[in-house]
Design an enzyme around this catalytic site. Sequence first.
Site, PDB file in Angstrom:
ATOM      1  N   ASN A 178      -4.476  -8.955  11.169  1.00 45.78           N
ATOM      2  CA  ASN A 178      -4.504 -10.180  10.284  1.00 45.78           C
ATOM      3  C   ASN A 178      -4.806 -11.403  10.669  1.00 45.78           C
ATOM      4  OD1 ASN A 178      -4.528  -8.764   7.834  1.00 45.78           O
ATOM      5  ND2 ASN A 178      -2.097  -8.758   7.581  1.00 45.78           N
ATOM      6  N   GLU A 209       2.208  -2.358   6.390  1.00 44.36           N
ATOM      7  CA  GLU A 209       1.242  -1.277   6.937  1.00 44.36           C
ATOM      8  C   GLU A 209       2.039  -0.098   7.230  1.00 44.36           C
ATOM      9  OE1 GLU A 209       3.518  -3.962  10.125  1.00 44.36           O
ATOM     10  OE2 GLU A 209       2.933  -4.028   7.935  1.00 44.36           O
TER      11      GLU A 209
END
Length: 298
Positions: A178, A209
């Site tokens: 990210n 996640e």
Amino acid sequence: MHIVIVDSSRVILKVVAGMLEPRGHVVTQFTDSAEALAYVTDNPRVRALITSLEVRPIGGLELCWSARLLAEASRPLSIIVMSSVRNARNLSEALDSGADDFIDKPPGAEELQARLRAAERLTSLQSELIRLAETDPLTGLLNRRAFLLRSREAAGRAGSFGRLSAVLLDIDHFKRINDEYGHDVGDTAIKAVTGLIAQEGIAGRLGGEEFALVLPGRNLTEAEAAANRLRLNAADLRIRSPRGPVRLTCSFGVSEWGEGETVEGLLKRADIALYEAKNGGRNRVVSATNELVLARAG
């Protein structure tokens, strides 16, 4: 639409089925209401139940109530009561018992078709509401609540000695993906992993996640093999980004159902194994053992 009809008269069943089957409906007929309820329970594709009040051994009102409880357990189902005696008391009792509609017996063909069109609209809306309530919006997997519900149902079917395993996994160093490539690439990575696990068993996204699988009918060895195959497939993924392909790996924790187990306990042991997989270098599969669980508990 799959429709179940219940009536003590085979003549009525034949008449009603004759109105429905030429219109493309799948019709299953019962004279025994207990058998009908068992069939509806075991066949979630049934979308409508048409029952007389005068059925046995389970009375029509009780059958409505029992079927409505099924529908409240997150499945679309329209319940139509038919009776040769239409009065305010019968109507109110049927609706209070969970029926959605009330028709005369035998019904007229046009009225019956109109009632079923309304039932199809109702069940389509129910299906969409259930999907929205149970589905993770990014991945299309079950959300945490729905995943736990389905897992408990699978555990109930497995019983004390059935074969059932759990796999917890998450994407290694996901924050770095990210941070370096942006949240759009991170979302693409999450969806790519989803594509690997979606058909494996009962699959859910627990958050961020982290994903979970419950595998009915598989023992620990089989679950380990599935997790290792998923690990290798994840390592082969290439996620598109403006800066070129992004590679990723996943870590896995595996546990097996045991006598007296709860789903929460099964998942907790898989979570302990997942922690060890990440702590031990990531991109690996670790299975829960008694020694590992006791060490983490200490």
